[in-house]
Motif scaffolding. Structure first.
Motif, PDB file in Angstrom:
ATOM      1  N   ARG A  16      56.061  38.070  19.993  1.00  0.00           N
ATOM      2  CA  ARG A  16      54.650  38.360  19.934  1.00  0.00           C
ATOM      3  C   ARG A  16      53.465  38.694  20.081  1.00  0.00           C
ATOM      4  NH1 ARG A  16      53.356  43.088  22.255  1.00  0.00           N
ATOM      5  NH2 ARG A  16      54.227  44.559  21.837  1.00  0.00           N
ATOM      6  N   LYS A  17      52.362  38.329  19.829  1.00  0.00           N
ATOM      7  CA  LYS A  17      51.390  39.362  19.278  1.00  0.00           C
ATOM      8  C   LYS A  17      51.423  40.490  18.466  1.00  0.00           C
ATOM      9  CE  LYS A  17      46.378  38.988  19.603  1.00  0.00           C
ATOM     10  NZ  LYS A  17      44.944  38.908  20.906  1.00  0.00           N
ATOM     11  N   ALA A  18      50.914  40.724  17.441  1.00  0.00           N
ATOM     12  CA  ALA A  18      50.735  42.433  16.967  1.00  0.00           C
ATOM     13  C   ALA A  18      50.250  43.095  17.312  1.00  0.00           C
ATOM     14  CB  ALA A  18      50.563  42.094  15.119  1.00  0.00           C
ATOM     15  N   ASP A  19      50.604  44.418  17.334  1.00  0.00           N
ATOM     16  CA  ASP A  19      49.980  45.445  17.903  1.00  0.00           C
ATOM     17  C   ASP A  19      48.598  45.494  17.585  1.00  0.00           C
ATOM     18  OD1 ASP A  19      50.156  47.756  20.071  1.00  0.00           O
ATOM     19  OD2 ASP A  19      49.113  47.852  18.482  1.00  0.00           O
ATOM     20  N   THR A  20      47.638  44.456  18.465  1.00  0.00           N
ATOM     21  CA  THR A  20      46.246  44.778  17.060  1.00  0.00           C
ATOM     22  C   THR A  20      45.486  46.471  16.681  1.00  0.00           C
ATOM     23  OG1 THR A  20      45.307  42.799  18.676  1.00  0.00           O
ATOM     24  CG2 THR A  20      43.373  44.362  18.378  1.00  0.00           C
ATOM     25  N   ALA A  21      45.579  47.962  17.783  1.00  0.00           N
ATOM     26  CA  ALA A  21      45.349  48.631  17.437  1.00  0.00           C
ATOM     27  C   ALA A  21      46.265  49.460  16.277  1.00  0.00           C
ATOM     28  CB  ALA A  21      45.405  49.879  18.684  1.00  0.00           C
ATOM     29  N   LEU A  22      46.917  48.988  16.407  1.00  0.00           N
ATOM     30  CA  LEU A  22      48.428  49.725  15.049  1.00  0.00           C
ATOM     31  C   LEU A  22      47.662  49.098  14.128  1.00  0.00           C
ATOM     32  CD1 LEU A  22      50.204  51.674  13.628  1.00  0.00           C
ATOM     33  CD2 LEU A  22      51.703  48.881  14.412  1.00  0.00           C
ATOM     34  N   VAL A  23      47.176  47.828  13.453  1.00  0.00           N
ATOM     35  CA  VAL A  23      46.220  46.910  12.781  1.00  0.00           C
ATOM     36  C   VAL A  23      45.517  47.611  12.308  1.00  0.00           C
ATOM     37  CG1 VAL A  23      45.827  44.760  11.822  1.00  0.00           C
ATOM     38  CG2 VAL A  23      47.779  44.535  12.997  1.00  0.00           C
ATOM     39  N   VAL A  24      43.748  47.853  13.133  1.00  0.00           N
ATOM     40  CA  VAL A  24      43.549  48.659  12.891  1.00  0.00           C
ATOM     41  C   VAL A  24      43.762  50.000  12.496  1.00  0.00           C
ATOM     42  CG1 VAL A  24      41.248  49.305  14.369  1.00  0.00           C
ATOM     43  CG2 VAL A  24      42.365  47.203  15.242  1.00  0.00           C
ATOM     44  N   MET A  25      44.062  50.951  12.594  1.00  0.00           N
ATOM     45  CA  MET A  25      44.277  51.950  12.643  1.00  0.00           C
ATOM     46  C   MET A  25      44.199  51.755  10.802  1.00  0.00           C
ATOM     47  SD  MET A  25      43.782  54.959  14.558  1.00  0.00           S
ATOM     48  CE  MET A  25      42.574  52.994  15.104  1.00  0.00           C
ATOM     49  N   VAL A  26      45.409  51.219  10.853  1.00  0.00           N
ATOM     50  CA  VAL A  26      46.311  50.829   8.992  1.00  0.00           C
ATOM     51  C   VAL A  26      44.748  50.563   8.279  1.00  0.00           C
ATOM     52  CG1 VAL A  26      47.750  49.763   7.666  1.00  0.00           C
ATOM     53  CG2 VAL A  26      48.451  50.514   9.409  1.00  0.00           C
ATOM     54  N   LEU A  27      44.171  49.443   8.254  1.00  0.00           N
ATOM     55  CA  LEU A  27      43.188  49.117   7.856  1.00  0.00           C
ATOM     56  C   LEU A  27      41.851  50.522   8.069  1.00  0.00           C
ATOM     57  CD1 LEU A  27      42.602  45.562   9.355  1.00  0.00           C
ATOM     58  CD2 LEU A  27      43.495  46.692   7.263  1.00  0.00           C
ATOM     59  N   LEU A  28      41.875  51.048   9.107  1.00  0.00           N
ATOM     60  CA  LEU A  28      40.539  52.420   8.965  1.00  0.00           C
ATOM     61  C   LEU A  28      41.456  53.368   7.883  1.00  0.00           C
ATOM     62  CD1 LEU A  28      39.516  52.549  12.902  1.00  0.00           C
ATOM     63  CD2 LEU A  28      38.377  51.718  10.220  1.00  0.00           C
ATOM     64  N   GLY A 339      47.112  75.495   2.545  1.00  0.00           N
ATOM     65  CA  GLY A 339      47.797  77.031   2.320  1.00  0.00           C
ATOM     66  C   GLY A 339      48.230  77.080   3.395  1.00  0.00           C
ATOM     67  N   VAL A 340      48.878  76.288   4.599  1.00  0.00           N
ATOM     68  CA  VAL A 340      49.528  76.880   5.089  1.00  0.00           C
ATOM     69  C   VAL A 340      51.342  76.533   4.696  1.00  0.00           C
ATOM     70  CG1 VAL A 340      50.314  76.424   8.040  1.00  0.00           C
ATOM     71  CG2 VAL A 340      47.719  75.903   6.819  1.00  0.00           C
ATOM     72  N   LEU A 341      51.242  76.017   3.566  1.00  0.00           N
ATOM     73  CA  LEU A 341      52.280  75.650   3.207  1.00  0.00           C
ATOM     74  C   LEU A 341      52.763  76.069   1.486  1.00  0.00           C
ATOM     75  CD1 LEU A 341      54.009  72.109   5.193  1.00  0.00           C
ATOM     76  CD2 LEU A 341      54.986  74.649   5.612  1.00  0.00           C
ATOM     77  N   PRO A 342      53.408  76.071   0.986  1.00  0.00           N
ATOM     78  CA  PRO A 342      53.928  76.541  -0.641  1.00  0.00           C
ATOM     79  C   PRO A 342      53.125  75.020  -1.089  1.00  0.00           C
ATOM     80  CG  PRO A 342      55.735  77.437   0.390  1.00  0.00           C
ATOM     81  CD  PRO A 342      55.477  76.602   1.370  1.00  0.00           C
ATOM     82  N   THR A 343      52.798  75.404  -2.597  1.00  0.00           N
ATOM     83  CA  THR A 343      52.533  74.094  -3.316  1.00  0.00           C
ATOM     84  C   THR A 343      54.181  72.956  -3.635  1.00  0.00           C
ATOM     85  OG1 THR A 343      50.506  75.496  -4.747  1.00  0.00           O
ATOM     86  CG2 THR A 343      51.384  72.774  -5.760  1.00  0.00           C
ATOM     87  N   THR A 344      53.766  71.751  -3.613  1.00  0.00           N
ATOM     88  CA  THR A 344      54.405  70.872  -3.475  1.00  0.00           C
ATOM     89  C   THR A 344      54.089  69.465  -4.003  1.00  0.00           C
ATOM     90  OG1 THR A 344      54.060  69.370  -0.780  1.00  0.00           O
ATOM     91  CG2 THR A 344      55.915  71.927  -1.591  1.00  0.00           C
ATOM     92  N   GLY A 345      54.903  68.614  -4.070  1.00  0.00           N
ATOM     93  CA  GLY A 345      53.829  67.406  -5.185  1.00  0.00           C
ATOM     94  C   GLY A 345      53.601  65.613  -3.879  1.00  0.00           C
ATOM     95  N   ILE A 346      53.758  66.266  -2.602  1.00  0.00           N
ATOM     96  CA  ILE A 346      53.712  64.988  -1.358  1.00  0.00           C
ATOM     97  C   ILE A 346      52.362  65.211  -1.828  1.00  0.00           C
ATOM     98  CG2 ILE A 346      53.964  64.565   0.634  1.00  0.00           C
ATOM     99  CD1 ILE A 346      56.549  65.299  -0.435  1.00  0.00           C
ATOM    100  N   PRO A 347      52.483  63.205  -2.239  1.00  0.00           N
ATOM    101  CA  PRO A 347      50.378  62.961  -1.985  1.00  0.00           C
ATOM    102  C   PRO A 347      50.731  62.496  -0.333  1.00  0.00           C
ATOM    103  CG  PRO A 347      51.987  60.625  -2.525  1.00  0.00           C
ATOM    104  CD  PRO A 347      53.329  62.415  -2.636  1.00  0.00           C
ATOM    105  N   LEU A 348      48.717  62.039  -0.221  1.00  0.00           N
ATOM    106  CA  LEU A 348      48.527  62.422   0.797  1.00  0.00           C
ATOM    107  C   LEU A 348      48.673  60.395   1.561  1.00  0.00           C
ATOM    108  CD1 LEU A 348      47.304  63.109   3.761  1.00  0.00           C
ATOM    109  CD2 LEU A 348      45.315  62.570   2.862  1.00  0.00           C
ATOM    110  N   PRO A 349      49.679  59.735   2.001  1.00  0.00           N
ATOM    111  CA  PRO A 349      49.583  58.744   2.363  1.00  0.00           C
ATOM    112  C   PRO A 349      47.807  58.245   2.720  1.00  0.00           C
ATOM    113  CG  PRO A 349      51.172  59.084   3.612  1.00  0.00           C
ATOM    114  CD  PRO A 349      49.998  60.627   3.622  1.00  0.00           C
ATOM    115  N   PHE A 350      48.016  56.803   2.229  1.00  0.00           N
ATOM    116  CA  PHE A 350      46.235  56.248   1.955  1.00  0.00           C
ATOM    117  C   PHE A 350      45.033  56.559   1.799  1.00  0.00           C
ATOM    118  CE2 PHE A 350      48.155  55.226   6.681  1.00  0.00           C
ATOM    119  CZ  PHE A 350      48.571  53.892   6.308  1.00  0.00           C
TER     120      PHE A 350
END
Length: 389
Positions: A16-28, A339-350
């Motif tokens: 069926r039609k894709a979830d428009t709100a989810l598409v908008v959130m990804v683009l934002l 500073g809530v967690l120790p330093t890691t190398g995890i990037p921030l998505p988007f």
């Protein structure tokens, strides 16, 4: 004995039609991330490369590839994805192994996490591992659903596969990403309905194994000590975190604004990478931080809603893994920046600069859009969970 599982066995669904709100959130999220990358990297890009748009241009090139993957996984049938699974799984493993080949792999600070891409940049195969491990486990639990529920020994191949995926990442000296891959895998074990009591003996072995891996690398131990005693490591391990906290505080309630000559973020080394959120916080203040969390919450709401009502069990499990990966990775990164967690190398998505991250983040989002296109079930008890006799 009754067993609980989030995703029941359901008939193959129609589209069926894709979830428009989810598409908008990804683009934002993608658009705000690109703007934030410019805020954080323009000064360093000008000084180091003579081009204030250096990192933005690279991110746009990677985003183009990412949107190709986005549209592909948003439109292809799930059965076709399953047929591609051997290529995706073995391809990601081979790419990770290539990082150990001299001349192909790139070594930085004793870690081999990247592949050299001629005339462009580097590629980080561990991002492909995050993508492949979710599809591998979702496919396994879908095919072995009834057997898994009746005979716990059948989960061993899946657990062995998870160890292979995470072990390869550990071998690249990417400890935080390896742990993250393992954590996402365990989440899929849980939501698939597999009994977890059998994992207790493995947990007894995992705890000393993780401890040993931390002790064998002094910088990992320094990060733990820096987290416990931050005042003793202000100029070393905690330098980035302290500088990020100053940038966040400088943002105040309304923020310093975009293009006003932000100064605090310039004191953060490699701010365009893992600490990019500090730039957004300084520019937009508490209002901007709240806006980001609202967008992330809306993304999570729409993604998990589509997943929990999906008729296809493989799509539901894989979609859950991808949604959890994006949301959890975002929260972990922000916790590290704050500073809530120790330093890691995890990037921030988007947001974080890095072609590999944005390509596979958009590929995950494309799969979630595909799941949202599947006809939903009625909102009864089956949309949340089901009891098996």
């Amino acid at each position: 004995m009754s067993r609980f599982t989030f995703f029941a066995e359901r008939p193959v669904a129609s589209y069926r039609k894709a979830d428009t709100a989810l598409v908008v959130m990804v683009l934002l999220l993608w658009g705000i991330g690109l703007a934030t990358l410019y805020i954080c990297s323009s000064g360093f890009g000008q000084r180091a490369f003579g081009n204030s748009l250096h990192f933005v241009e690279r991110q746009l090139v990677s985003s183009t590839l990412g949107f190709v993957a986005f549209f592909f996984f948003a439109s292809v049938k799930l059965e076709a994805v399953r047929k591609m699974l051997p290529v995706l799984v073995f391809g990601s493993i081979v790419l990770c192994l290539l990082t150990f080949v001299p001349g192909i792999g790139v070594e930085r600070n004793g870690a081999r996490r990247w592949l050299r891409i001629p005339y462009f940049s580097t590629f980080q195969p561990s991002e492909a591992i995050k993508f492949a491990v979710v599809l591998f486990l979702a496919n396994f639990f879908d095919k072995q659903e009834r057997v898994v529920l009746e005979d716990d020994k059948t989960v061993f191949p899946a657990f062995f596969g998870l160890l292979v995926f995470s072990g390869i990442v550990f071998a690249q000296q990417d400890f935080s990403t390896g742990l993250f891959v393992f954590f996402i895998g365990l989440l899929l074990f849980f939501v698939s309905g597999a009994k977890l009591s059998w994992m207790f003996p493995f947990s007894c072995l995992a705890i000393p194994a993780v401890t040993l891996m931390v002790l064998l690398r002094p910088y990992r131990m320094d990060r733990i000590l820096g987290y416990i005693r931050p005042e003793s490591y202000v100029q070393t391990i905690n330098y980035q975190t302290m500088a990020a906290n100053r940038a966040i505080s400088a943002g105040g309630f309304w923020g310093q604004g975009i293009g006003t000559g932000l100064t605090r973020i310039n004191a953060i080394p490699e701010v365009q990478s893992d600490y990019v959120f500090a730039g957004w916080a300084e520019a937009m203040g508490l209002v901007g931080v709240a806006l980001y969390f609202v967008l992330l919450a809306l993304f999570a709401w729409r993604a998990f809603s589509c997943v929990l009502t999906c008729k296809d069990r493989f799509g539901a499990l894989a979609g859950f893994g991808f949604a959890a990966s994006i949301v959890c990775q975002s929260l972990v990164n922000i916790a590290v920046v704050g500073g809530v967690l120790p330093t890691t190398g995890i990037p921030l998505p988007f947001f974080s600069s890095g072609g590999s991250s944005i390509i596979f983040t958009l590929a995950m989002c494309g799969f979630l859009i595909n799941v949202s296109r599947l006809e939903q079930t009625e909102r009864d008890s089956d949309s949340i969970g089901v009891l098996y006799e």
